[in-house]
Design a protein around this motif. Structure first.
Motif, PDB file in Angstrom:
ATOM      1  N   ASN A 101     -28.083   9.801   3.814  1.00  0.00           N
ATOM      2  CA  ASN A 101     -29.509   9.853   3.474  1.00  0.00           C
ATOM      3  C   ASN A 101     -30.216   8.512   3.692  1.00  0.00           C
ATOM      4  OD1 ASN A 101     -28.698   8.277   1.344  1.00  0.00           O
ATOM      5  ND2 ASN A 101     -29.154   9.777  -0.250  1.00  0.00           N
ATOM      6  N   GLY A 102     -29.467   7.501   4.132  1.00  0.00           N
ATOM      7  CA  GLY A 102     -30.065   6.213   4.448  1.00  0.00           C
ATOM      8  C   GLY A 102     -30.394   5.342   3.261  1.00  0.00           C
ATOM      9  N   SER A 103     -29.989   5.746   2.053  1.00  0.00           N
ATOM     10  CA  SER A 103     -30.360   4.979   0.859  1.00  0.00           C
ATOM     11  C   SER A 103     -29.404   3.831   0.545  1.00  0.00           C
ATOM     12  CB  SER A 103     -30.434   5.903  -0.357  1.00  0.00           C
ATOM     13  OG  SER A 103     -29.139   6.400  -0.661  1.00  0.00           O
ATOM     14  N   ALA A 104     -28.224   3.840   1.144  1.00  0.00           N
ATOM     15  CA  ALA A 104     -27.231   2.818   0.816  1.00  0.00           C
ATOM     16  C   ALA A 104     -26.271   2.641   1.989  1.00  0.00           C
ATOM     17  CB  ALA A 104     -26.454   3.207  -0.442  1.00  0.00           C
ATOM     18  N   VAL A 105     -25.496   1.562   1.889  1.00  0.00           N
ATOM     19  CA  VAL A 105     -24.463   1.280   2.875  1.00  0.00           C
ATOM     20  C   VAL A 105     -23.132   1.159   2.134  1.00  0.00           C
ATOM     21  CG1 VAL A 105     -23.629  -0.339   4.635  1.00  0.00           C
ATOM     22  CG2 VAL A 105     -26.092   0.043   4.349  1.00  0.00           C
ATOM     23  N   LYS A 106     -22.137   1.838   2.660  1.00  0.00           N
ATOM     24  CA  LYS A 106     -20.783   1.715   2.120  1.00  0.00           C
ATOM     25  C   LYS A 106     -20.141   0.503   2.783  1.00  0.00           C
ATOM     26  CE  LYS A 106     -16.330   4.129   2.016  1.00  0.00           C
ATOM     27  NZ  LYS A 106     -15.616   5.329   2.514  1.00  0.00           N
ATOM     28  N   LEU A 107     -19.765  -0.490   1.970  1.00  0.00           N
ATOM     29  CA  LEU A 107     -19.062  -1.674   2.460  1.00  0.00           C
ATOM     30  C   LEU A 107     -17.607  -1.554   2.037  1.00  0.00           C
ATOM     31  CD1 LEU A 107     -18.818  -4.528   3.669  1.00  0.00           C
ATOM     32  CD2 LEU A 107     -19.515  -5.417   1.422  1.00  0.00           C
ATOM     33  N   SER A 108     -16.710  -1.480   3.017  1.00  0.00           N
ATOM     34  CA  SER A 108     -15.274  -1.423   2.750  1.00  0.00           C
ATOM     35  C   SER A 108     -14.641  -2.714   3.237  1.00  0.00           C
ATOM     36  CB  SER A 108     -14.629  -0.251   3.487  1.00  0.00           C
ATOM     37  OG  SER A 108     -15.221   0.964   3.116  1.00  0.00           O
ATOM     38  N   ILE A 109     -13.925  -3.382   2.359  1.00  0.00           N
ATOM     39  CA  ILE A 109     -13.187  -4.591   2.726  1.00  0.00           C
ATOM     40  C   ILE A 109     -11.711  -4.279   2.562  1.00  0.00           C
ATOM     41  CG2 ILE A 109     -12.688  -6.986   2.133  1.00  0.00           C
ATOM     42  CD1 ILE A 109     -15.592  -7.253   1.240  1.00  0.00           C
ATOM     43  N   THR A 110     -10.958  -4.475   3.628  1.00  0.00           N
ATOM     44  CA  THR A 110      -9.511  -4.290   3.603  1.00  0.00           C
ATOM     45  C   THR A 110      -8.878  -5.608   4.009  1.00  0.00           C
ATOM     46  OG1 THR A 110      -9.806  -1.982   4.263  1.00  0.00           O
ATOM     47  CG2 THR A 110      -7.584  -2.907   4.461  1.00  0.00           C
ATOM     48  N   HIS A 111      -8.124  -6.195   3.094  1.00  0.00           N
ATOM     49  CA  HIS A 111      -7.489  -7.488   3.338  1.00  0.00           C
ATOM     50  C   HIS A 111      -5.983  -7.255   3.326  1.00  0.00           C
ATOM     51  CE1 HIS A 111      -8.712 -11.936   2.977  1.00  0.00           C
ATOM     52  NE2 HIS A 111      -7.543 -11.872   3.576  1.00  0.00           N
ATOM     53  N   THR A 112      -5.297  -7.546   4.445  1.00  0.00           N
ATOM     54  CA  THR A 112      -3.868  -7.261   4.573  1.00  0.00           C
ATOM     55  C   THR A 112      -3.097  -8.480   5.067  1.00  0.00           C
ATOM     56  OG1 THR A 112      -4.077  -6.493   6.852  1.00  0.00           O
ATOM     57  CG2 THR A 112      -4.281  -4.833   5.133  1.00  0.00           C
ATOM     58  N   ILE A 113      -1.803  -8.481   4.762  1.00  0.00           N
ATOM     59  CA  ILE A 113      -0.887  -9.493   5.289  1.00  0.00           C
ATOM     60  C   ILE A 113       0.468  -8.827   5.463  1.00  0.00           C
ATOM     61  CG2 ILE A 113      -0.152 -10.430   3.058  1.00  0.00           C
ATOM     62  CD1 ILE A 113      -0.391 -13.266   4.396  1.00  0.00           C
ATOM     63  N   GLU A 114       1.192  -9.272   6.477  1.00  0.00           N
ATOM     64  CA  GLU A 114       2.484  -8.657   6.810  1.00  0.00           C
ATOM     65  C   GLU A 114       3.607  -9.244   5.964  1.00  0.00           C
ATOM     66  OE1 GLU A 114       2.890  -6.030   8.784  1.00  0.00           O
ATOM     67  OE2 GLU A 114       0.734  -6.015   9.157  1.00  0.00           O
ATOM     68  N   ARG A 115       3.520  -9.050   4.660  1.00  0.00           N
ATOM     69  CA  ARG A 115       4.589  -9.455   3.751  1.00  0.00           C
ATOM     70  C   ARG A 115       4.343  -8.802   2.403  1.00  0.00           C
ATOM     71  NH1 ARG A 115       5.450 -14.943   3.723  1.00  0.00           N
ATOM     72  NH2 ARG A 115       6.605 -14.776   1.825  1.00  0.00           N
ATOM     73  N   GLU A 116       5.405  -8.582   1.687  1.00  0.00           N
ATOM     74  CA  GLU A 116       5.274  -7.991   0.363  1.00  0.00           C
ATOM     75  C   GLU A 116       6.368  -8.547  -0.536  1.00  0.00           C
ATOM     76  OE1 GLU A 116       4.679  -3.658  -1.686  1.00  0.00           O
ATOM     77  OE2 GLU A 116       5.265  -3.747   0.382  1.00  0.00           O
ATOM     78  N   PRO A 117       6.018  -9.043  -1.693  1.00  0.00           N
ATOM     79  CA  PRO A 117       4.652  -9.165  -2.217  1.00  0.00           C
ATOM     80  C   PRO A 117       3.944 -10.371  -1.597  1.00  0.00           C
ATOM     81  CG  PRO A 117       6.179 -10.117  -3.789  1.00  0.00           C
ATOM     82  CD  PRO A 117       7.017  -9.556  -2.640  1.00  0.00           C
ATOM     83  N   SER A 118       2.633 -10.441  -1.793  1.00  0.00           N
ATOM     84  CA  SER A 118       1.844 -11.536  -1.245  1.00  0.00           C
ATOM     85  C   SER A 118       1.003 -12.183  -2.338  1.00  0.00           C
ATOM     86  CB  SER A 118       0.919 -11.027  -0.138  1.00  0.00           C
ATOM     87  OG  SER A 118      -0.033 -12.017   0.196  1.00  0.00           O
ATOM     88  N   LYS A 119       1.177 -13.475  -2.492  1.00  0.00           N
ATOM     89  CA  LYS A 119       0.348 -14.227  -3.443  1.00  0.00           C
ATOM     90  C   LYS A 119      -1.087 -14.349  -2.926  1.00  0.00           C
ATOM     91  CE  LYS A 119       4.147 -16.767  -5.428  1.00  0.00           C
ATOM     92  NZ  LYS A 119       4.808 -18.028  -5.656  1.00  0.00           N
ATOM     93  N   LEU A 120      -1.248 -14.381  -1.610  1.00  0.00           N
ATOM     94  CA  LEU A 120      -2.595 -14.440  -1.043  1.00  0.00           C
ATOM     95  C   LEU A 120      -3.365 -13.175  -1.377  1.00  0.00           C
ATOM     96  CD1 LEU A 120      -4.679 -15.895   0.828  1.00  0.00           C
ATOM     97  CD2 LEU A 120      -3.867 -14.337   2.601  1.00  0.00           C
ATOM     98  N   ILE A 121      -2.755 -12.015  -1.172  1.00  0.00           N
ATOM     99  CA  ILE A 121      -3.438 -10.754  -1.471  1.00  0.00           C
ATOM    100  C   ILE A 121      -3.723 -10.663  -2.969  1.00  0.00           C
ATOM    101  CG2 ILE A 121      -3.247  -8.236  -1.423  1.00  0.00           C
ATOM    102  CD1 ILE A 121      -3.860  -9.636   1.335  1.00  0.00           C
ATOM    103  N   GLU A 122      -2.816 -11.150  -3.783  1.00  0.00           N
ATOM    104  CA  GLU A 122      -3.068 -11.193  -5.229  1.00  0.00           C
ATOM    105  C   GLU A 122      -4.292 -12.057  -5.519  1.00  0.00           C
ATOM    106  OE1 GLU A 122      -0.827 -13.084  -9.049  1.00  0.00           O
ATOM    107  OE2 GLU A 122       0.418 -11.985  -7.637  1.00  0.00           O
TER     108      GLU A 122
END
Length: 155
Positions: A101-122
């Motif tokens: 309807n043009g009233s808003a914008v969906k902003l999706s942020i996906t932050h990834t790193i190739e390791r688990e667990p990650s202190k950066l992602i935390e």
């Protein structure tokens, strides 16, 4: 390889063009990002860095993809905390989708790193909600919601 991922989604009453500008305009950014600013040409292959108000470089990287006003991908390496720097580069993807309807914008942020667990992602999972809440508030009301990213605790 294992992957750590943080996803944050917000709906902001604005246009994709205004949101893109807010995400890439250095001076506007300082208002909602607690005095920090991102410096880049905002084109694929250009360098990128996150700099504090006192000119300390917190993160560096490059723009992997830039499709204004729809998609921005940043290869992002932290520079201040050795344990985060040691994890290597992460990928931050921002996607902007107008609501039907043009009233808003969906902003999706996906932050990834190739390791688990990650202190950066935390670490980024604590920061992105505050930054985007300030951005949303600033675009919708003209004022930020939070004055400090990490308020001082008495005692």
């Amino acid at each position: 390889m294992a992957r750590s991922t943080f996803v944050y989604v917000s709906y902001i009453r604005t246009t994709p063009e205004k949101l893109w500008s807010a995400l890439t305009d250095t001076e506007f950014m300082r208002q909602y990002w607690f005095g920090m600013r991102c410096e880049s040409q905002w084109t694929a292959g250009s360098s990128w860095r996150l700099v504090s108000g006192d000119d300390r470089v917190f993160d560096t990287g490059e723009i992997v993809e830039a499709q204004p006003p729809r998609r921005l991908v940043i290869r992002w390496t932290h520079q201040n905390r050795p344990e985060l720097t040691a994890e290597g580069p992460s990928l931050c993807t921002m996607e902007l989708e107008p609501e039907s309807n043009g009233s808003a914008v969906k902003l999706s942020i996906t932050h990834t790193i190739e390791r688990e667990p990650s202190k950066l992602i935390e670490a980024v999972s604590g920061g992105w909600p505050k930054i985007i809440s300030n951005l949303k508030s600033l675009l919708e009301t003209g004022a930020i919601a939070l004055q400090e990213a990490y308020p001082k605790v008495d005692g």
